[in-house]
Design a protein around this motif. Structure first.
Motif, short mmCIF file in Angstrom:
data_model
loop_
_atom_site.label_atom_id
_atom_site.label_comp_id
_atom_site.label_asym_id
_atom_site.label_seq_id
_atom_site.Cartn_x
_atom_site.Cartn_y
_atom_site.Cartn_z
N SER A 9 3.59 -2.47 5.81
CA SER A 9 3.44 -3.25 4.58
C SER A 9 3.86 -2.44 3.38
CB SER A 9 1.98 -3.71 4.43
OG SER A 9 1.62 -4.55 5.50
N TRP A 10 3.48 -1.13 3.39
CA TRP A 10 3.91 -0.28 2.29
C TRP A 10 5.45 -0.18 2.23
CZ3 TRP A 10 1.34 1.47 -1.75
CH2 TRP A 10 -0.05 1.50 -1.70
N LEU A 11 6.09 -0.10 3.40
CA LEU A 11 7.56 0.01 3.46
C LEU A 11 8.23 -1.23 2.90
CD1 LEU A 11 10.00 1.68 4.35
CD2 LEU A 11 9.82 0.60 6.60
N VAL A 12 7.74 -2.40 3.29
CA VAL A 12 8.30 -3.67 2.80
C VAL A 12 8.14 -3.78 1.29
CG1 VAL A 12 8.06 -6.18 2.87
CG2 VAL A 12 8.02 -4.85 4.99
N ALA A 13 6.97 -3.45 0.81
CA ALA A 13 6.71 -3.53 -0.62
C ALA A 13 7.62 -2.58 -1.40
CB ALA A 13 5.24 -3.22 -0.90
N GLY A 14 7.82 -1.37 -0.84
CA GLY A 14 8.70 -0.42 -1.52
C GLY A 14 10.15 -0.87 -1.52
N ALA A 15 10.59 -1.50 -0.39
CA ALA A 15 11.98 -1.98 -0.30
C ALA A 15 12.27 -3.07 -1.31
CB ALA A 15 12.26 -2.46 1.12
N LYS A 16 11.25 -3.90 -1.59
CA LYS A 16 11.43 -4.98 -2.55
C LYS A 16 11.71 -4.45 -3.95
CE LYS A 16 8.60 -8.51 -0.25
NZ LYS A 16 7.39 -9.36 -0.36
N ILE A 17 11.27 -3.25 -4.22
CA ILE A 17 11.51 -2.65 -5.53
C ILE A 17 12.75 -1.75 -5.51
CG2 ILE A 17 10.54 -1.10 -7.29
CD1 ILE A 17 7.76 -2.06 -6.37
#
Length: 201
Positions: A9-17
């Motif tokens: 979840s942290w990886l997905v959230a970071g990729a969105k930014i």
């Protein structure tokens, strides 16, 4: 506030930014490194004098084709044609090509560097380096040739040089005409005719 309970979840959230920011950075680099366009630079393949085109009316590759009263098929093409600036009939033309086939089977091809086409008057005037080649073996050169568009007739009012099946011919004038409705044609040389006879070997 959203809570992230695992690494995915942290990886997905970071990729969105991170990904949108990376895309913006790439686009900025493209604009910064691109060559500046000079609006004053001329396009090499579009050098057109617009003022000249507006001032001089002309037609590119005009064509005229028809049938004479005595049954000859006549076609004329030119590189360019310009109407009379004074509003008169006809048009001046550059690099004329004419092809005539008579009812009797005679074929003549004509070329000149310049001339005048006037179908309403039933004539074409070829000038400046006129060359005529016939299917009967004649190759003629002159500086002016007046051809009819309503009948198969040609007149060279000035000096003519010719290569013929008989030999070399020089004359002060020449006429190609038919007296029997276009079935047969006569090539008549006049005004001081000289023939150098060259028999076939």
């Amino acid at each position: 506030m959203t809570a992230y309970d695992n690494g995915h979840s942290w990886l997905v959230a970071g990729a969105k930014i991170a990904l949108p920011l990376a895309a913006l950075a790439l686009l900025s680099t493209l604009f910064l490194l691109a060559e500046r366009v000079d609006p004053t630079a001329a396009i090499p393949y579009a050098r057109i004098n617009v003022e000249e085109l507006a001032r001089e009316q002309r037609v590119t590759a005009p064509q005229f084709a028809g049938m004479t009263e005595d049954g000859a098929a006549l076609s004329i093409t030119a590189e360019t044609a310009r109407p009379d600036p004074d509003g008169g009939p006809g048009a001046s033309a550059a690099k004329l090509l004419a092809h005539m086939e008579t009812a009797g089977g005679l074929v003549a091809d004509l070329f000149s560097l310049s001339g005048r086409i006037d179908p309403s008057a039933g004539r074409v005037i070829l000038s400046d380096g006129v060359r005529i080649e016939t299917s009967t073996g004649y190759l003629l050169t002159t500086q002016r040739l007046e051809a009819r568009t309503d009948r198969s007739e040609m007149v060279a009012p000035g000096p003519v040089q010719a290569q013929s099946p008989l030999g070399k011919i020089e004359a002060g004038s020449m006429t190609l005409m038919s007296n029997d409705g276009g079935v047969t044609h006569q090539l008549v040389f006049k005004d001081g005719v000289k023939l150098i006879y060259l028999p076939e070997k």
